[in-house]
Design a protein around this motif. Sequence first.
Motif, short mmCIF file in Angstrom:
data_model
loop_
_atom_site.label_atom_id
_atom_site.label_comp_id
_atom_site.label_asym_id
_atom_site.label_seq_id
_atom_site.Cartn_x
_atom_site.Cartn_y
_atom_site.Cartn_z
N ALA A 1 0.84 -1.21 0.00
CA ALA A 1 0.00 0.00 0.00
C ALA A 1 0.87 1.25 0.00
O ALA A 1 0.61 2.21 -0.74
CB ALA A 1 -0.94 -0.01 1.21
N LEU A 2 1.90 1.25 0.85
CA LEU A 2 2.78 2.42 0.91
C LEU A 2 3.54 2.59 -0.40
O LEU A 2 3.70 3.71 -0.89
CB LEU A 2 3.75 2.28 2.08
CG LEU A 2 4.69 3.48 2.31
CD1 LEU A 2 3.88 4.73 2.61
CD2 LEU A 2 5.67 3.18 3.44
N ALA A 3 4.01 1.48 -0.98
CA ALA A 3 4.74 1.57 -2.25
C ALA A 3 3.87 2.13 -3.36
O ALA A 3 4.32 2.94 -4.19
CB ALA A 3 5.27 0.19 -2.64
N ARG A 4 2.60 1.72 -3.40
CA ARG A 4 1.68 2.22 -4.43
C ARG A 4 1.50 3.73 -4.30
O ARG A 4 1.55 4.47 -5.29
CB ARG A 4 0.33 1.50 -4.30
CG ARG A 4 -0.65 1.87 -5.42
CD ARG A 4 -1.89 1.00 -5.37
NE ARG A 4 -2.65 1.18 -4.13
CZ ARG A 4 -2.71 0.28 -3.14
NH1 ARG A 4 -2.03 -0.86 -3.23
NH2 ARG A 4 -3.41 0.52 -2.05
N ARG A 5 1.31 4.19 -3.06
CA ARG A 5 1.16 5.64 -2.85
C ARG A 5 2.47 6.37 -3.10
O ARG A 5 2.48 7.50 -3.61
CB ARG A 5 0.68 5.91 -1.42
CG ARG A 5 -0.65 5.29 -1.08
CD ARG A 5 -1.77 5.91 -1.89
NE ARG A 5 -3.06 5.35 -1.51
CZ ARG A 5 -4.22 5.72 -2.04
NH1 ARG A 5 -4.23 6.65 -2.98
NH2 ARG A 5 -5.35 5.16 -1.67
#
Length: 329
Positions: A91-95
Amino acid sequence: MAALRDPDAISVAYEKIPGDGEPLLRSGLSLRHMRMIAALDDHGRVSAAAQVMNISQPAASRMIAEMEAVLAVKLCERLPRGVTLTPYGQALARRARSILLEMREADREILELKAGKGGSVFLGAVTAPAIELAVPAIREIRRLYPRIEITMQVETSNVLARELIASRHDFIIARIPDDLNPRLFESRVIGIEKACLIVRRGHPLASGKMVGLEETAAYDWVFQSGGSPLRQAMESNFLNRNIPLPDRILNTSSLLLTLVMVAQSDAIAPVSVQVAKFIQSADGLAGAIDVVHTEFDIEVRPYSLITVKNRVLSPAAKMLHDFILREVG
């Protein structure tokens, strides 16, 4: 109320608000952290991510630990060969990718602005120089730098000068109104506007013979507002010849309405010579409008290229400003 004055109490109370996302914004995560999580997602190895970041592997491991401590979740799982991101890490990587993309776009936009190849320009102009100067300059700018967004307002000088002061325009091609302090502006005279009278094709005054001003007084007229330089120039012609001013007048600042009234009635309208030529030309509107051959001239006071004093133009606005100066020649 005393508790609300305590910074720690404010922080605790604020962070208890569900779903507001502010604690993450204030957590200390940086763009370097965003680059790290994206590199981990790309390469699946701490050593490879460290190489991308140009740091040592221990430093990369410390950055991962910092992120996990801030978020209080595990971002990656160690594997025999490399790492895999947990759902939290994914999730953090996508954002992070979205954030990094926006930063790259911001960097590109700023570079283009510095080079004058991007950004927005807001220009105002009275009708004659809008046709004769602004439009050719805009065409050339659009050919060379298609990413520049240009907005142009065609209005009277009274309106444009106030829009300029209110920072709604970068610069204008107009005249400084008599009721505004000229010390507010930097101006350079770039042209004199000549005007003529237009009527519908087949109008009694469009016979080709020279027409005296007294012959026009019996017809309806379409004028700009009372304070416009074109109207003042036209009224001066009447007053200087001791000819009564026309009785039947439609006041409008709309060129479109002016053309409609002229085309559909016996009304007369003064317009700039540039407008009349454009209406009549095959490359323009090729409209059913004739120019009255008059025994008198209609000259409007000069127009200027105007900026607000001590206000710096953006690179894109400066480029269009300079293109227009080159059109003047």
